[in-house]
Design a protein around this motif. Sequence first.
Motif, short mmCIF file in Angstrom:
data_model
loop_
_atom_site.label_atom_id
_atom_site.label_comp_id
_atom_site.label_asym_id
_atom_site.label_seq_id
_atom_site.Cartn_x
_atom_site.Cartn_y
_atom_site.Cartn_z
N UNK A 1 0.86 -1.18 0.00
CA UNK A 1 0.00 0.00 0.00
C UNK A 1 0.90 1.23 0.00
N UNK A 2 0.65 2.12 -0.95
CA UNK A 2 1.43 3.34 -1.06
C UNK A 2 0.45 4.51 -1.10
N UNK A 3 0.71 5.51 -0.28
CA UNK A 3 -0.10 6.72 -0.32
C UNK A 3 0.55 7.67 -1.30
N UNK A 4 -0.18 8.00 -2.37
CA UNK A 4 0.34 8.94 -3.36
C UNK A 4 -0.39 10.26 -3.21
N UNK A 5 0.24 11.33 -3.62
CA UNK A 5 -0.36 12.66 -3.53
C UNK A 5 -0.37 13.28 -4.92
N UNK A 6 -1.57 13.65 -5.36
CA UNK A 6 -1.73 14.34 -6.64
C UNK A 6 -2.54 15.60 -6.38
N UNK A 7 -1.93 16.73 -6.69
CA UNK A 7 -2.56 18.04 -6.51
C UNK A 7 -3.08 18.22 -5.09
N UNK B 1 -1.73 22.75 -14.29
CA UNK B 1 -3.11 23.06 -14.69
C UNK B 1 -3.83 23.86 -13.60
N UNK B 2 -3.57 23.50 -12.34
CA UNK B 2 -4.21 24.21 -11.23
C UNK B 2 -3.79 25.68 -11.22
N UNK B 3 -2.51 25.96 -11.55
CA UNK B 3 -2.05 27.35 -11.60
C UNK B 3 -2.78 28.12 -12.71
N UNK B 4 -3.07 27.44 -13.82
CA UNK B 4 -3.77 28.09 -14.92
C UNK B 4 -5.26 28.27 -14.64
N UNK B 5 -5.84 27.35 -13.87
CA UNK B 5 -7.28 27.40 -13.57
C UNK B 5 -7.50 27.06 -12.10
N UNK B 6 -7.20 28.01 -11.21
CA UNK B 6 -7.27 27.72 -9.77
C UNK B 6 -8.66 27.41 -9.23
N UNK B 7 -9.71 27.75 -9.97
CA UNK B 7 -11.06 27.52 -9.46
C UNK B 7 -11.60 26.14 -9.79
N UNK B 8 -10.86 25.33 -10.53
CA UNK B 8 -11.35 23.98 -10.87
C UNK B 8 -11.42 23.11 -9.62
N UNK B 9 -12.49 22.31 -9.55
CA UNK B 9 -12.58 21.32 -8.47
C UNK B 9 -11.53 20.25 -8.71
#
Length: 137
Positions: A45-51, A81-89
């Motif tokens: 089991x590995x905990x990965x972090x994405x965004x 992508x988050x930097x380009x569109x910070x309001x995305x869920x």
Amino acid sequence: MTDDHTNAANKSPKQAGSNASKAPASPNSASAASKPVTPESQVKKIDIVIAGVTYPIYCPIHEQEELLSAVSYINNYALDLRREAPSLSQENLLVLCCLNLYEKIHANQRSEEDRLQQDKQSEALLNKIMKDAQSIL
């Protein structure tokens, strides 16, 4: 890689053993005290972090390095992508990330196909030049 480790754990020993790869025979393998290698012991089991969100993933041990490399690439891509569109869920961010990465993969496949076609054309042209040169000599 799988995020559904419970399916493997819920199988009966007979079912789990039929799909598992067998461990190499060792001098002690005939011993009743030796512990068989089970699919569960080969998965971690590995905990990965994405965004910024952590996801638990069950991954075969031999694929762990590749998984971490993929996570690093995808996380960096998602953060861009988050930097380009910070309001995305988070969900929309990951959908957009998947679509963009698919587009990149598809473009690379087309490039490879184009390169192979150019190689064939180059080889045919070279063969024609050599044939023409031989006929002149």
